[in-house]
Design an enzyme around this catalytic site. Structure first.
Site, short mmCIF file in Angstrom:
data_model
loop_
_atom_site.label_atom_id
_atom_site.label_comp_id
_atom_site.label_asym_id
_atom_site.label_seq_id
_atom_site.Cartn_x
_atom_site.Cartn_y
_atom_site.Cartn_z
CE1 TYR A 14 -4.16 1.81 1.22
CE2 TYR A 14 -2.54 3.11 2.43
CZ TYR A 14 -3.83 2.95 1.95
OH TYR A 14 -4.77 3.91 2.18
CG ASP A 38 -8.67 7.97 4.67
OD1 ASP A 38 -8.53 8.88 5.50
OD2 ASP A 38 -7.78 7.64 3.86
#
Lengths: 123, 123
Positions: A14, A38
């Site tokens: 990631y 998020d």
């Protein structure tokens, strides 16, 4: 259940995907029905298409992730990491802790990013 | 919803409670019906009495918490922190990320500690 190494390698991938500016590589770490929250407290984003769009925007802004401490595993299907996000386009640095939950295939099914208004500063 | 400062102060008080060897002070941060999952993947501990017993054992082992990065808030009712636990009695150092979720009164209702077998080393 994915191994500790599989989960930690996914979190490193990631970070590496952001470094390479490769949103598709980041999105490919997620399951088709994954959910991204998020930051935690905002409405979640659901499904691979919406998630790829989210990361296309994030990577497009030039965001880079810098680990602050080694990636943690668990005794279950979750792993976590503390890092800062540098967003040069916006002149911002954000302090974040991500928690990712995995399915049997080692794909991320849930990502929760912990950062609040006070965790953002001018870079 | 608790403020960012309330949540971050609670996490700092958690660290300070370990430093002071005060398990009751640590347990007092939790709601009566709180749940502790430490580590994530092990059976959770539920309720204040069981939680106080858990922290009596942890603090009794001389465990001290050292932050690795600033405590993070969120845009919701959660905060998170990355730290190492030094357990001198067992000669161990454990790398952990805790995520705590709060109720309206600013008490912790859930604590999830992310650390795996590979996050433990001899100190």
């Amino acid at each position: 259940m994915p191994t500790q190494d599989q989960m930690k390698q996914a979190l490193q991938a990631y970070i590496d995907g952001f470094a390479a500016g490769d949103a598709a590589a980041v999105a490919a770490l997620f399951a088709d029905d994954a959910v991204v929250e998020d930051p935690v407290g905002n409405p979640p984003i659901s499904g691979r298409a919406a998630i790829e769009e989210f990361y296309t925007n994030a990577v497009g802004a030039g965001s880079k992730l810098v680990l602050e401490a080694p990636i943690r595993g668990s005794h279950g299907n979750a792993a976590a990491m503390a890092f800062t996000v540098e967003v040069p386009e916006m002149g911002l640095r954000i302090r974040v802790i991500d928690v990712m939950t995995f399915n049997e295939d080692g794909k991320i099914v849930a990502m929760r990013a912990h950062w609040g208004p006070d965790d953002v500063e001018q870079s």
